[in-house]
Design a protein around this motif. Structure first.
Motif, PDB file in Angstrom:
ATOM      1  N   GLU A  69     -14.631   2.635   0.475  1.00  0.00           N
ATOM      2  CA  GLU A  69     -13.001   2.856  -0.373  1.00  0.00           C
ATOM      3  C   GLU A  69     -12.228   3.536  -0.492  1.00  0.00           C
ATOM      4  O   GLU A  69     -10.717   3.108  -0.561  1.00  0.00           O
ATOM      5  CB  GLU A  69     -14.779   3.041  -2.308  1.00  0.00           C
ATOM      6  N   ARG A  70     -12.334   4.729   0.423  1.00  0.00           N
ATOM      7  CA  ARG A  70     -11.306   6.273   0.181  1.00  0.00           C
ATOM      8  C   ARG A  70     -10.809   5.463   1.450  1.00  0.00           C
ATOM      9  O   ARG A  70      -9.781   4.840   1.168  1.00  0.00           O
ATOM     10  CB  ARG A  70     -12.036   6.806   0.277  1.00  0.00           C
ATOM     11  N   HIS A  71     -10.953   4.772   2.165  1.00  0.00           N
ATOM     12  CA  HIS A  71     -10.289   3.960   3.606  1.00  0.00           C
ATOM     13  C   HIS A  71      -9.542   3.092   3.219  1.00  0.00           C
ATOM     14  O   HIS A  71      -8.238   3.120   3.552  1.00  0.00           O
ATOM     15  CB  HIS A  71     -11.672   4.195   4.471  1.00  0.00           C
ATOM     16  N   VAL A  72      -9.989   2.802   2.032  1.00  0.00           N
ATOM     17  CA  VAL A  72      -9.216   1.131   1.693  1.00  0.00           C
ATOM     18  C   VAL A  72      -8.313   1.855   1.058  1.00  0.00           C
ATOM     19  O   VAL A  72      -7.421   0.677   0.891  1.00  0.00           O
ATOM     20  CB  VAL A  72     -10.485  -0.468   0.987  1.00  0.00           C
ATOM     21  N   SER A  73      -8.743   1.824   0.411  1.00  0.00           N
ATOM     22  CA  SER A  73      -7.330   3.110  -0.711  1.00  0.00           C
ATOM     23  C   SER A  73      -5.724   3.962   0.312  1.00  0.00           C
ATOM     24  O   SER A  73      -5.061   3.130  -0.388  1.00  0.00           O
ATOM     25  CB  SER A  73      -8.006   4.753  -1.574  1.00  0.00           C
ATOM     26  N   ALA A 112      -2.195   2.143   0.287  1.00  0.00           N
ATOM     27  CA  ALA A 112      -1.125   2.698  -0.312  1.00  0.00           C
ATOM     28  C   ALA A 112       0.042   3.209   0.777  1.00  0.00           C
ATOM     29  O   ALA A 112       0.849   3.010   0.916  1.00  0.00           O
ATOM     30  CB  ALA A 112      -1.228   4.751  -0.106  1.00  0.00           C
ATOM     31  N   SER A 113      -0.321   2.757   2.108  1.00  0.00           N
ATOM     32  CA  SER A 113       0.817   2.244   3.882  1.00  0.00           C
ATOM     33  C   SER A 113       1.340   1.335   3.421  1.00  0.00           C
ATOM     34  O   SER A 113       2.669   1.323   3.483  1.00  0.00           O
ATOM     35  CB  SER A 113      -0.433   2.727   4.647  1.00  0.00           C
ATOM     36  N   ILE A 114       0.691   0.273   2.334  1.00  0.00           N
ATOM     37  CA  ILE A 114       1.446  -0.851   2.396  1.00  0.00           C
ATOM     38  C   ILE A 114       2.880  -0.453   1.332  1.00  0.00           C
ATOM     39  O   ILE A 114       3.996  -1.295   1.666  1.00  0.00           O
ATOM     40  CB  ILE A 114       0.337  -2.344   1.843  1.00  0.00           C
ATOM     41  N   ILE A 115       2.200   0.116   0.375  1.00  0.00           N
ATOM     42  CA  ILE A 115       3.168   0.290  -0.857  1.00  0.00           C
ATOM     43  C   ILE A 115       4.031   1.148  -0.067  1.00  0.00           C
ATOM     44  O   ILE A 115       5.210   0.735  -0.624  1.00  0.00           O
ATOM     45  CB  ILE A 115       2.415   1.464  -2.015  1.00  0.00           C
ATOM     46  N   LYS A 116       4.024   1.782   0.610  1.00  0.00           N
ATOM     47  CA  LYS A 116       5.211   2.845   1.468  1.00  0.00           C
ATOM     48  C   LYS A 116       5.746   2.028   2.132  1.00  0.00           C
ATOM     49  O   LYS A 116       7.215   2.534   1.704  1.00  0.00           O
ATOM     50  CB  LYS A 116       4.265   3.966   2.046  1.00  0.00           C
ATOM     51  N   TYR A 167      -3.828  -3.260  -6.665  1.00  0.00           N
ATOM     52  CA  TYR A 167      -5.093  -3.108  -5.562  1.00  0.00           C
ATOM     53  C   TYR A 167      -4.988  -1.642  -5.979  1.00  0.00           C
ATOM     54  O   TYR A 167      -6.236  -1.309  -5.841  1.00  0.00           O
ATOM     55  CB  TYR A 167      -4.602  -3.117  -4.307  1.00  0.00           C
ATOM     56  N   ILE A 168      -3.799  -1.032  -5.944  1.00  0.00           N
ATOM     57  CA  ILE A 168      -4.023   0.475  -5.765  1.00  0.00           C
ATOM     58  C   ILE A 168      -4.833   1.343  -7.492  1.00  0.00           C
ATOM     59  O   ILE A 168      -5.904   2.228  -7.068  1.00  0.00           O
ATOM     60  CB  ILE A 168      -3.337   1.854  -5.570  1.00  0.00           C
ATOM     61  N   ASN A 169      -4.482   0.857  -8.252  1.00  0.00           N
ATOM     62  CA  ASN A 169      -4.969   0.481  -9.194  1.00  0.00           C
ATOM     63  C   ASN A 169      -6.321  -0.042  -9.586  1.00  0.00           C
ATOM     64  O   ASN A 169      -7.500   1.134 -10.050  1.00  0.00           O
ATOM     65  CB  ASN A 169      -4.427  -0.273 -10.675  1.00  0.00           C
TER      66      ASN A 169
END
Length: 163
Positions: free
Chosen positions: A95-99, A103-107, A124-126
């Motif tokens: 789950e940490r990896h998916v987060s 985050a990289s897509i949001i960036k 998704y991040i929420n």
């Protein structure tokens, strides 16, 4: 409004990552079932279904942006663990990896000023905040039964079954 090539690739990669998550959690459910831990297995099977829903939400978003989703091979997941605790520790790490992936897509969406994609991925991040909190709690709960099969089976009964 078309997606940039970078965002198109990143979103397709995320569909694959979400589907891999479903494979992984279903594999965990299978192993937990074999260990006679049906509550934990049911929880993981429910997570697998939820991950497929996440994958298809992005899949349909790609379509809504005028693109064809590109499905690629999904890596086979691990199929056995040394303990139930190891299963839930791996789930937390995953789950940490998916987060991090989200985050990289949001960036990238911010860099490209693609506000629609940023908005989608903010959901998704929420969701990941909840996923990581649940995974952390599960590691704690399962660790209470470490080394005591009877206690582990009692803890298993407390997992909500989603059959």
């Amino acid at each position: 409004m078309k997606l940039s090539d970078k965002l198109y690739k990143a979103l397709n990669d995320q569909v694959n990552a979400e589907m891999y998550s479903a494979y992984l959690y279903q594999s965990m459910a299978s192993w937990l079932t074999a260990q006679e831990l049906p509550g934990m297995a049911g929880w993981m099977a429910h997570q697998a279904k939820e991950e497929m829903e996440h994958a298809f939400k992005i899949y349909h978003y790609i379509e809504s942006r005028g693109e064809q989703p590109k499905l690629t091979a999904i890596e086979g997941p691990k199929t056995s663990w040394e303990s139930a605790l190891a299963v839930f520790e791996q789930a937390l790490g995953h789950e940490r990896h998916v987060s991090d992936l989200i985050a990289s897509i949001i960036k990238l969406a911010r860099e490209e000023e693609d506000f629609a994609t940023e908005t989608l991925m903010s959901w998704y991040i929420n969701e990941q905040v909840e996923e990581e909190a649940n995974a952390t709690r599960n590691v704690h709960v399962v660790s209470l039964g470490k080394g005591d099969a009877g206690k582990l089976h009692l803890l298993d009964a407390g997992f909500v079954r989603h059959e």
